[in-house]
Design a protein around this motif. Sequence first.
Motif, PDB file in Angstrom:
ATOM      1  N   ARG A  65       0.859  -1.188   0.000  1.00 17.86           N
ATOM      2  CA  ARG A  65       0.000   0.000   0.000  1.00 17.86           C
ATOM      3  C   ARG A  65       0.895   1.238   0.000  1.00 17.86           C
ATOM      4  NH1 ARG A  65      -1.341  -2.878   4.172  1.00 17.86           N
ATOM      5  NH2 ARG A  65      -0.934  -1.211   5.676  1.00 17.86           N
ATOM      6  N   PHE A  66       0.560   2.183  -0.889  1.00 17.88           N
ATOM      7  CA  PHE A  66       1.344   3.407  -0.954  1.00 17.88           C
ATOM      8  C   PHE A  66       0.461   4.560  -1.405  1.00 17.88           C
ATOM      9  CE2 PHE A  66       1.771   1.094  -4.897  1.00 17.88           C
ATOM     10  CZ  PHE A  66       1.686   2.041  -5.897  1.00 17.88           C
ATOM     11  N   GLN A  67       0.981   5.760  -1.220  1.00 18.11           N
ATOM     12  CA  GLN A  67       0.244   6.975  -1.583  1.00 18.11           C
ATOM     13  C   GLN A  67       1.048   7.767  -2.596  1.00 18.11           C
ATOM     14  OE1 GLN A  67      -1.152   9.277   1.706  1.00 18.11           O
ATOM     15  NE2 GLN A  67      -1.273  11.155   0.519  1.00 18.11           N
ATOM     16  N   LEU A  68       0.395   8.141  -3.692  1.00 17.65           N
ATOM     17  CA  LEU A  68       1.017   8.970  -4.724  1.00 17.65           C
ATOM     18  C   LEU A  68       0.652  10.422  -4.496  1.00 17.65           C
ATOM     19  CD1 LEU A  68       0.309   6.941  -7.957  1.00 17.65           C
ATOM     20  CD2 LEU A  68       2.465   7.187  -6.771  1.00 17.65           C
ATOM     21  N   THR A  69       1.621  11.292  -4.626  1.00 22.14           N
ATOM     22  CA  THR A  69       1.382  12.728  -4.525  1.00 22.14           C
ATOM     23  C   THR A  69       2.072  13.389  -5.705  1.00 22.14           C
ATOM     24  OG1 THR A  69       1.472  12.519  -2.133  1.00 22.14           O
ATOM     25  CG2 THR A  69       1.581  14.736  -3.017  1.00 22.14           C
ATOM     26  N   GLY A  70       1.368  14.294  -6.356  1.00 22.20           N
ATOM     27  CA  GLY A  70       2.008  14.983  -7.474  1.00 22.20           C
ATOM     28  C   GLY A  70       1.026  15.402  -8.531  1.00 22.20           C
ATOM     29  N   VAL A  71       1.239  14.892  -9.728  1.00 21.22           N
ATOM     30  CA  VAL A  71       0.503  15.351 -10.901  1.00 21.22           C
ATOM     31  C   VAL A  71      -0.968  14.954 -10.838  1.00 21.22           C
ATOM     32  CG1 VAL A  71       2.518  15.344 -12.364  1.00 21.22           C
ATOM     33  CG2 VAL A  71       1.130  13.316 -12.230  1.00 21.22           C
ATOM     34  N   GLN A  72      -1.792  15.829 -11.385  1.00 23.17           N
ATOM     35  CA  GLN A  72      -3.227  15.565 -11.491  1.00 23.17           C
ATOM     36  C   GLN A  72      -3.568  15.417 -12.964  1.00 23.17           C
ATOM     37  OE1 GLN A  72      -4.222  19.233  -9.440  1.00 23.17           O
ATOM     38  NE2 GLN A  72      -5.400  18.037  -7.977  1.00 23.17           N
ATOM     39  N   GLY A  73      -4.458  14.493 -13.248  1.00 23.57           N
ATOM     40  CA  GLY A  73      -4.941  14.340 -14.614  1.00 23.57           C
ATOM     41  C   GLY A  73      -3.986  13.631 -15.552  1.00 23.57           C
ATOM     42  N   LYS A  74      -2.953  12.966 -15.035  1.00 28.04           N
ATOM     43  CA  LYS A  74      -2.018  12.233 -15.893  1.00 28.04           C
ATOM     44  C   LYS A  74      -1.807  10.836 -15.338  1.00 28.04           C
ATOM     45  CE  LYS A  74       0.344  16.269 -17.573  1.00 28.04           C
ATOM     46  NZ  LYS A  74       1.592  16.943 -17.804  1.00 28.04           N
ATOM     47  N   ASN A  75      -1.618   9.877 -16.238  1.00 32.00           N
ATOM     48  CA  ASN A  75      -1.352   8.503 -15.825  1.00 32.00           C
ATOM     49  C   ASN A  75       0.042   8.407 -15.203  1.00 32.00           C
ATOM     50  OD1 ASN A  75      -3.817   7.787 -16.873  1.00 32.00           O
ATOM     51  ND2 ASN A  75      -2.974   7.088 -18.815  1.00 32.00           N
ATOM     52  N   VAL A  76       0.178   7.528 -14.222  1.00 32.54           N
ATOM     53  CA  VAL A  76       1.443   7.339 -13.516  1.00 32.54           C
ATOM     54  C   VAL A  76       1.775   5.850 -13.516  1.00 32.54           C
ATOM     55  CG1 VAL A  76       2.588   7.556 -11.273  1.00 32.54           C
ATOM     56  CG2 VAL A  76       1.042   9.348 -12.056  1.00 32.54           C
ATOM     57  N   ALA A  77       3.051   5.521 -13.600  1.00 29.37           N
ATOM     58  CA  ALA A  77       3.518   4.138 -13.484  1.00 29.37           C
ATOM     59  C   ALA A  77       4.526   4.065 -12.348  1.00 29.37           C
ATOM     60  CB  ALA A  77       4.149   3.679 -14.793  1.00 29.37           C
ATOM     61  N   CYS A  78       4.469   2.968 -11.572  1.00 26.28           N
ATOM     62  CA  CYS A  78       5.376   2.775 -10.440  1.00 26.28           C
ATOM     63  C   CYS A  78       5.945   1.367 -10.471  1.00 26.28           C
ATOM     64  CB  CYS A  78       4.645   2.973  -9.116  1.00 26.28           C
ATOM     65  SG  CYS A  78       4.050   4.644  -8.835  1.00 26.28           S
ATOM     66  N   VAL A  79       7.181   1.230 -10.015  1.00 26.74           N
ATOM     67  CA  VAL A  79       7.793  -0.078  -9.824  1.00 26.74           C
ATOM     68  C   VAL A  79       7.651  -0.423  -8.347  1.00 26.74           C
ATOM     69  CG1 VAL A  79       9.929  -1.400  -9.869  1.00 26.74           C
ATOM     70  CG2 VAL A  79       9.433   0.209 -11.699  1.00 26.74           C
ATOM     71  N   VAL A  80       6.938  -1.538  -8.075  1.00 30.01           N
ATOM     72  CA  VAL A  80       6.725  -2.012  -6.716  1.00 30.01           C
ATOM     73  C   VAL A  80       7.544  -3.282  -6.538  1.00 30.01           C
ATOM     74  CG1 VAL A  80       4.989  -2.724  -5.044  1.00 30.01           C
ATOM     75  CG2 VAL A  80       4.401  -1.039  -6.780  1.00 30.01           C
ATOM     76  N   GLU A  81       8.308  -3.355  -5.425  1.00 32.25           N
ATOM     77  CA  GLU A  81       9.196  -4.482  -5.196  1.00 32.25           C
ATOM     78  C   GLU A  81       8.846  -5.217  -3.909  1.00 32.25           C
ATOM     79  OE1 GLU A  81      13.304  -2.891  -7.244  1.00 32.25           O
ATOM     80  OE2 GLU A  81      13.109  -2.785  -5.061  1.00 32.25           O
ATOM     81  N   ALA A  82       9.162  -6.502  -3.894  1.00 33.05           N
ATOM     82  CA  ALA A  82       9.071  -7.330  -2.692  1.00 33.05           C
ATOM     83  C   ALA A  82      10.491  -7.780  -2.356  1.00 33.05           C
ATOM     84  CB  ALA A  82       8.177  -8.535  -2.934  1.00 33.05           C
TER      85      ALA A  82
END
Length: 128
Positions: A65-82
């Motif tokens: 679980r994480f929270q994104l803060t920043g751009v509005q109205g644009k798609n975002v991609a994140c790399v999540v690791e275990a």
Amino acid sequence: MTTAQELDERYGRTRSRRRPWIIAIVIALLGVGAFAWMTAAREMQSVDADDLGFDLVDSHSVTVRFQLTGVQGKNVACVVEALDEEFGVVGWKVVEIAAGEDHSQAVSATVPTVAEATTGLVNTCWVA
């Protein structure tokens, strides 16, 4: 009697010497303005991700679980690791988050693993 103009010409005091300084100052101001604009444009495109927690689902998956803060109205991609006990990567996933209207957005992602994970986190995010 000598005039002021004759003295200026004799001793090299002419107005043309100020011109290079004025040009240099204008060029410096333009450079500072361009740098400020590039910095502001880059910051408007930045995304910040804060880890909120993780849940070990089983020995082959972890939910992050994480929270994104920043751009509005644009798609975002994140790399999540275990990660395992020795902080080795035992699973990772690229998560694509659809554009949202809010400044911050809570996200949850399940990452498949090849071994039992002890933690999960967001490595990096970017505007897609």
